[in-house]
Design a protein around this motif. Structure first.
Motif, short mmCIF file in Angstrom:
data_model
loop_
_atom_site.label_atom_id
_atom_site.label_comp_id
_atom_site.label_asym_id
_atom_site.label_seq_id
_atom_site.Cartn_x
_atom_site.Cartn_y
_atom_site.Cartn_z
N ASP A 38 6.14 -5.49 -2.82
CA ASP A 38 7.01 -5.54 -1.65
C ASP A 38 6.72 -6.73 -0.74
N THR A 39 6.06 -7.75 -1.29
CA THR A 39 5.75 -8.96 -0.54
C THR A 39 6.32 -10.17 -1.29
N ALA A 40 6.97 -11.06 -0.57
CA ALA A 40 7.49 -12.29 -1.15
C ALA A 40 6.89 -13.48 -0.39
N THR A 66 5.97 -15.77 4.48
CA THR A 66 5.71 -14.49 3.85
C THR A 66 6.66 -13.44 4.41
N TYR A 67 7.28 -12.69 3.52
CA TYR A 67 8.22 -11.63 3.88
C TYR A 67 7.73 -10.31 3.30
N ILE A 68 8.00 -9.22 4.01
CA ILE A 68 7.65 -7.87 3.58
C ILE A 68 8.94 -7.07 3.42
N ARG A 69 9.09 -6.36 2.28
CA ARG A 69 10.26 -5.52 2.06
C ARG A 69 10.05 -4.20 2.79
N THR A 70 11.02 -3.82 3.62
CA THR A 70 10.97 -2.55 4.34
C THR A 70 12.18 -1.71 3.92
N GLU A 71 12.28 -0.51 4.45
CA GLU A 71 13.42 0.35 4.14
C GLU A 71 14.73 -0.25 4.62
N THR A 72 14.67 -1.12 5.64
CA THR A 72 15.89 -1.72 6.19
C THR A 72 16.11 -3.16 5.72
N GLY A 73 15.30 -3.64 4.80
CA GLY A 73 15.47 -5.00 4.27
C GLY A 73 14.19 -5.82 4.41
N TRP A 74 14.31 -7.10 4.12
CA TRP A 74 13.16 -8.00 4.18
C TRP A 74 12.89 -8.41 5.62
#
Length: 94
Positions: A38-40, A66-74
């Motif tokens: 869940d990390t880009a 760095t981006y983290i995927r959450t329930e509402t999107g990146w």
């Protein structure tokens, strides 16, 4: 100053530099996206041109976002940039 070596928020922003960017362009073909669950992590070479309190600048550097995927999107989480590259290291070599 509170703790030894700590700088207050007011002191930190008292010396804030003002920067105006004329160009902020990614170098074509340099962007790489790597996924780790869940990390880009996005990296690319960036050309920056502008003016700050130190005068005009024109430089190329590498950056990582760095981006983290959450329930509402990146969600954007963190960024860092390299020191300016030397003219010989901006020729597309990594």
């Amino acid at each position: 100053m509170g703790e030894q070596g700590a700088i207050s928020r007011e002191a930190l922003f008292a010396n804030e530099r003002r920067t105006t960017y004329e160009q902020q362009d990614e170098e074509p073909g340099t962007q790489m996206v790597r996924l780790y669950g869940d990390t880009a992590v996005v990296t690319a070479k960036l050309w920056l041109k502008g003016v700050n309190s130190g005068g005009p600048f024109d430089r190329t550097l590498w950056f990582s976002d760095t981006y983290i995927r959450t329930e509402t999107g990146w969600r954007y989480a963190f960024a860092q940039a390299s020191l300016p590259l030397t003219p010989t290291s901006t020729s597309g070599e990594q």
